[in-house]
Design an enzyme around this catalytic site. Structure first.
Site, PDB file in Angstrom:
ATOM      1  N   ASP A  90      68.845  36.991  29.877  1.00 32.18           N
ATOM      2  CA  ASP A  90      69.127  35.703  30.504  1.00 32.18           C
ATOM      3  C   ASP A  90      70.136  34.842  29.740  1.00 32.18           C
ATOM      4  OD1 ASP A  90      67.499  36.362  32.603  1.00 32.18           O
ATOM      5  OD2 ASP A  90      65.748  35.309  31.839  1.00 32.18           O
TER       6      ASP A  90
ATOM      7  N   TYR B 281      63.135  32.067  37.977  1.00 32.21           N
ATOM      8  CA  TYR B 281      62.272  31.619  36.879  1.00 32.21           C
ATOM      9  C   TYR B 281      62.713  30.294  36.287  1.00 32.21           C
ATOM     10  CZ  TYR B 281      58.487  34.671  35.614  1.00 32.21           C
ATOM     11  OH  TYR B 281      57.278  35.290  35.581  1.00 32.21           O
TER      12      TYR B 281
HETATM   13 CU   LIG Z   1      56.853  36.430  34.350  1.00 27.10          CU
END
Ligand SMILES: [Cu+2]
Ligand SMILES: *[C@@H]1O[C@H](CO)[C@@H](O)[C@H](O)[C@H]1NC(C)=O
Ligand SMILES: *[C@@H]1O[C@H](CO)[C@@H](O)[C@H](O)[C@H]1NC(C)=O
Length: 679
Positions: free
Chosen positions: A319, A407
């Site tokens: 990420d 997320y």
């Molecule tokens: Cu997770």
């Protein structure tokens, strides 16, 4: 709450921000300003790109930090700020460039073509462009029609593809599409079975597969917006707020934050997000600030999914190095993401075409008091007397929230009065869902690589590994790393009725291999000490790592994602300080082949005793989804603490005072709603 009150609160926030943050002197570790980011592009255009630069795109621009001795010298004699330099990752003529620009001299210091493996982070612009491509690609339109879906309700997202052994790679990504139609929670409605491959250099679809039609999971029950919840909550909580009638106790001078006994520099970086530098804590006995942390930040994140099928196997994301942990940060919502007493800072990044772009309110800073106890004792053993002493636990929090697609990562750096730095990672947002034909667990015959969290909805197993770069300089920069094992000893003679006890056995790590540790295998206390400084009674001054997670990578060592994420193999690593070793997954992480990672650097097995060292901690979470994660995940917290260990001569918060009383508040009618109180 009426809109009038809304406005009032808004004004208070603005007022706070301005009174807390004052203009400042430039600091050598300040992030690049908008002016400096603009200058990078101007200098490139007049030098490297003066004759021919086709398809110039910026993927990362950040501060090329001065060498540590220069920064420390600057602090000591407050000399002129060393030359400001920018580190640039750009694509020029379809090649990866690593450029260092001297902004003070308006010159290029170095310009290297990276012909090794991997590519720089994706830009937001190219992801936006790639996400549009399927809508003008007829095989995709046919797939959508075949499924009976409405094209205008489809949205697409760009996913990096990892690396699986190919010698040669192209700059390609996958585009995955989702369905809205009655919800904003697109991630619960994947359009499964389709694989769209996009070549980013050509910006066109170069591969397409539609293997199977799987029904899109229902929209019912997926929307998480407050206005969409039909039933009211049964036991609502009345308004709560944090009141500081005399204002906050911290100041932000430029990028230097001062609070209680702490002082540190705070910067925003498009790759790693918040960077804490030069954190030092005041020792009242010595009447001086003492060094703790030279630089600390999230160096890389690794999120591998465990579904090995055609549409999923490649989902092994990095990420920071692929998407930009800072680049994906969101503007924080005052009074929601951060309490009402927070101050906010903006952050800047360079966009693909060289324009500086602001992320408004990207970081917030606030004092936290949640009614906890810093220390206490009630003494009842003295006949006829009862003594109670309690001190409140107040701390200072620096927060950023990064949204990597589905997320949400909430990163907190918390500075505590007792001299510790606590880092908390909160995970929320949406699961990455695989659509399935199953509506009940009993129907499942084949492997689904996850949990059926709702009908037709599988939450896929995955991990989150966050690697932290922690350049501790405990009371100076020459430090050592000490492991203390607790060993059980048997009592074999008649000295004692006891048959066993445990004792602490310490070992100083001499080289890097002594300091690679997987936690959980035998109790260990991990200490960074200054072997050249002792307390009055003779202990080395130190800081302890108190890990919150003992989880490490479970994939085999020869699996491609493991090779690329070598840093996830151990929880703890120690390396000698080297300015260029800051990103544990390497510089060019997209489709990297694992030849530039912390695991590879560490193979040199350099000496680390009584040297300037860097501690790297990999925090891991294995995520087996549960039904409560649907349709949106309640935050899961994990973290670690750096805590003084024989650093102070005694309890550093002995003399901390009880909090002053908040004056009785005269409240108007609206006070029932928690607002508009004056004193
Ligand atoms: Cu997770
Ligand atoms: C620039 O990019 C386009 C596609 O976007 C490509 O067709 C062209 O060849 C590229 N030019 C150079 C010199 O790399
Ligand atoms: C610093 O690290 C880089 C990357 O590992 C390496 O190439 C370089 O030689 C190192 N520098 C020193 C002084 O050790």
């Amino acid at each position: 709450m009426s809109s009038g009150l809304n406005v009032l609160l808004f004004l208070i926030c603005i007022f706070y921000t301005h009174s807390l943050i004052s203009s400042h002197q430039l600091h050598p570790l300040d992030a690049l300003s908008t002016t400096e980011l603009t200058q990078v592009h101007t200098i490139l255009k007049s030098t490297i790109c003066s004759t021919s630069c086709h398809n110039l795109s910026y993927h990362y621009v950040g501060l090329a930090e001065p060498d540590k001795p220069i920064v420390l010298a600057w602090i000591d004699d407050n000399a002129k700020v060393p030359p400001r330099q920018a580190f640039v990752l750009a694509r020029i003529n379809q090649q990866n460039h690593e450029i260092i620009v001297d902004l003070t001299a308006s010159a290029i210091i170095s310009n290297k073509v990276h012909d090794g493996h991997g590519y720089p982070l994706l830009t937001l612009d190219e992801q936006t462009a790639a996400n549009k491509l399927p809508f003008s690609y007829s095989p995709f339109i046919k797939s959508i029609e075949k499924r009976g879906l409405k094209k205008e309700e489809v949205v697409c997202q760009s996913y990096t593809i990892g690396w699986f052994g190919d010698k040669k790679t192209k700059r390609i990504i996958r585009v995955t599409c989702y369905y809205l139609d009655g919800t904003i929670n697109l991630y619960m409605r994947p359009i499964e079975g389709i694989t769209v491959t996009v070549d980013l250099d050509q910006m066109k679809i170069t591969g397409y597969q539609d293997r199977a039609i799987v029904p899109v999971p229902k929209a019912d029950g997926t929307d998480y917006r407050e206005v969409k919840q039909k039933q009211p909550v049964s036991s609502p909580i009345k308004p709560i707020t944090m009141l500081q009638p005399h204002g906050p106790s911290f100041t932000i001078d430029g990028h230097i934050v001062r609070w209680a006994d702490w002082k540190f520099h705070l910067a925003f970086d498009m790759r790693v997000g918040p960077i804490i530098s030069l954190a030092s804590v005041r020792d009242h006995d010595k009447d001086a600030y003492r060094d703790v942390l030279y630089r600390g930040f999230v160096s890389e994140l690794f999120v591998p999914y465990m579904d090995i099928t055609e549409e999923w196997y490649y989902r092994t994301y990095f990420d920071a190095g692929e998407f930009g942990f800072g680049l994906c940060a969101t503007s924080l919502f005052p009074s929601k993401d951060c309490p009402e007493n927070a101050a906010f800072l903006d952050g800047y990044y360079i966009s693909q075409n060289g324009t500086p772009t602001k992320i408004h309110n990207v970081i917030c800073v606030f004092e936290r008091y949640g009614g906890d106890v810093l220390w206490r004792h009630t003494e009842t053993a003295i006949p006829g007397k009862v003594y109670t002493e309690v001190r409140p636990d107040v701390s200072l929090v620096v927060r950023m929230v990064s949204i990597i697609g589905n997320y949400d990562y909430i990163v907190d750096w918390e500075f505590r009065q007792a001299g510790s730095i606590k880092v908390n990672i909160g995970l929320s947002g949406l699961l990455e869902i695989k659509a399935s034909t199953y509506i009940h667990k009993d129907q499942i015959r084949d492997e689904v690589y996850g949990t059926l969290v709702s009908q037709n909805t599988v939450g896929t197993y995955h991990d989150h590994f966050l690697n932290f770069h922690l350049d501790l300089d405990v009371d100076g920069y020459d430090n050592s790393f000490i492991k203390t094992k607790l060993q059980t000893r048997r009592v074999t003679d008649k000295r004692s009725p006891r048959r066993s006890y445990w004792t602490a056995v310490t070992e100083t790590a001499k080289t890097e291999s002594d300091a690679r540790i997987n936690l959980g295998s035998g109790a260990a206390e991990l200490l960074v000490v200054n072997p050249n400084k002792k307390t009055k009674v003779g202990n080395y001054v130190g800081y302890r790592l108190l890990p919150g997670s003992f989880v490490h990578n479970l994939l085999t060592n020869d699996d491609y994602p493991s090779i690329r994420a070598g840093f996830a193999k151990y929880n703890v690593w120690v390396t000698p300080y080297n300015k260029s070793e800051k990103w544990a997954g390497g510089t060019f992480v997209d489709q990297s082949q694992g030849d530039d990672t912390l695991a590879v650097w560490s193979l040199r097995n350099r000496e680390i005793e009584n040297k300037d060292i860097v501690l790297w901690y990999t925090l891991g979470l294995h995520h087996v989804p549960i039904q409560e994660d649907f349709p949106i995940m309640p935050t899961v917290n994990n973290g670690f603490e750096l805590r003084p260990a024989n650093f102070f001569e005694h309890n550093p918060v002995l003399k901390v005072k009880s909090l002053g009383k908040v004056e009785q508040l005269k409240c108007s009618k609206e006070c029932q709603h928690g607002f508009n109180c004056t004193n």
